[in-house]
Scaffold this active site. Sequence first.
Site, mmCIF file in Angstrom:
data_model
loop_
_atom_site.group_PDB
_atom_site.id
_atom_site.type_symbol
_atom_site.label_atom_id
_atom_site.label_comp_id
_atom_site.label_asym_id
_atom_site.label_seq_id
_atom_site.Cartn_x
_atom_site.Cartn_y
_atom_site.Cartn_z
ATOM 1 N N SER A 174 0.826 -1.203 0.000
ATOM 2 C CA SER A 174 0.000 0.000 0.000
ATOM 3 C C SER A 174 0.866 1.261 0.000
ATOM 4 O O SER A 174 1.656 1.458 -0.921
ATOM 5 C CB SER A 174 -0.949 -0.041 1.202
ATOM 6 O OG SER A 174 -1.961 0.929 1.090
ATOM 7 N N ASP A 261 -9.772 -5.325 -4.033
ATOM 8 C CA ASP A 261 -9.114 -4.374 -3.138
ATOM 9 C C ASP A 261 -10.026 -3.168 -2.932
ATOM 10 O O ASP A 261 -10.430 -2.507 -3.891
ATOM 11 C CB ASP A 261 -7.784 -3.925 -3.745
ATOM 12 C CG ASP A 261 -6.895 -3.182 -2.755
ATOM 13 O OD1 ASP A 261 -7.420 -2.313 -2.029
ATOM 14 O OD2 ASP A 261 -5.680 -3.449 -2.713
ATOM 15 N N HIS A 302 -7.765 -5.617 0.717
ATOM 16 C CA HIS A 302 -6.518 -4.827 0.691
ATOM 17 C C HIS A 302 -5.402 -5.427 1.538
ATOM 18 O O HIS A 302 -4.226 -5.268 1.216
ATOM 19 C CB HIS A 302 -6.827 -3.404 1.174
ATOM 20 C CG HIS A 302 -5.680 -2.449 1.034
ATOM 21 N ND1 HIS A 302 -5.140 -2.097 -0.184
ATOM 22 C CD2 HIS A 302 -4.954 -1.764 1.973
ATOM 23 C CE1 HIS A 302 -4.154 -1.243 0.000
ATOM 24 N NE2 HIS A 302 -4.009 -1.035 1.290
#
Length: 324
Positions: A174, A261, A302
């Site tokens: 991320s 995600d 995610h």
Amino acid sequence: MKRAVLFVITVYVSAPVLLYLFPWILGHVIYAHLLRIPFLVDLDRPEELLNHTCNFYLTTEEGISVGVWHTLPASQWEEAAGRGPEWYRETLGDGRPVIIYLHGNAGTRALNHRVELAKILSAVGYHVLSLDYRGFGDSSGEPSEAGLTTDALYLYQWVKTHSSGSLVCLWGHSLGTGVATNAALKLQEQGSAVDALILQAPYTSIGEVVASRPITKMYMFFPGFESLLWNILEMNNIVFANEKNLKTLTSPLLLLHAEDDDIVPYHMGLKLYQISLQTQKERNTEVQVQMISYSASLGYLHNKIYLDPNLSSVVVKFLQNLRQ
């Protein structure tokens, strides 16, 4: 009823005004470093979560101390009993690959999905160094793009100094994908390309992630809001330009992205994969570029790619191919 409607309108209109008056708010939202979850975890005692892990600190620049967990390969667990940071540091020269894990926003190196990933990588025989950037966890200072990049660079170079030529891989998740490619680009510009890059849930640029959030889309038709957003990002020097970086980077690359995600849209990871393939084609290189996509039916979203039972095999194969 009228009061309720008036209240909602006031709250709605006040958000852009607050951002304009206090642009630093957006930086705090992006980094979310003050959200130091999990609560009540003593970061100086990683053995409460990982029995084969040692905590230590590095001074990445004057006045900045960052916390790092070093998780050993599983084969060294028994030998590690009672050992201290110096012994752990010496093990980095044992020839096994070293993964430097650069986490996403919010929380600390003790967050569950980060700990679970370290366990998986340790089990297949890798050293894992999990970094809390400046301002995160028990690390000093305040976060900035330049600062986070400096912290990652320092750790990478520190590992290289102590690892006796072992393969060292930057694994960004991320927000950490931007830190990873920033660091890799600086190293490449210095003439020393990163051994390998693994980007989990990567974005094209942090601004595009912010713009894609549902709450942001609510304001996109607000006159001047989009320009305000990009101006504030520029004022805060927050870019994390993965798309731009990957147009230059020539390190071996593995991308991991779930189709469902809910934070970083899957299409961003796919775009980065295509950009990387094009970069290697233009440079006429044979550098390995691979992307693993996870079906939405798996529900990895995610943060849960660590649940993939084949993840360790994918990573092992990727890194082994680099040694052939």
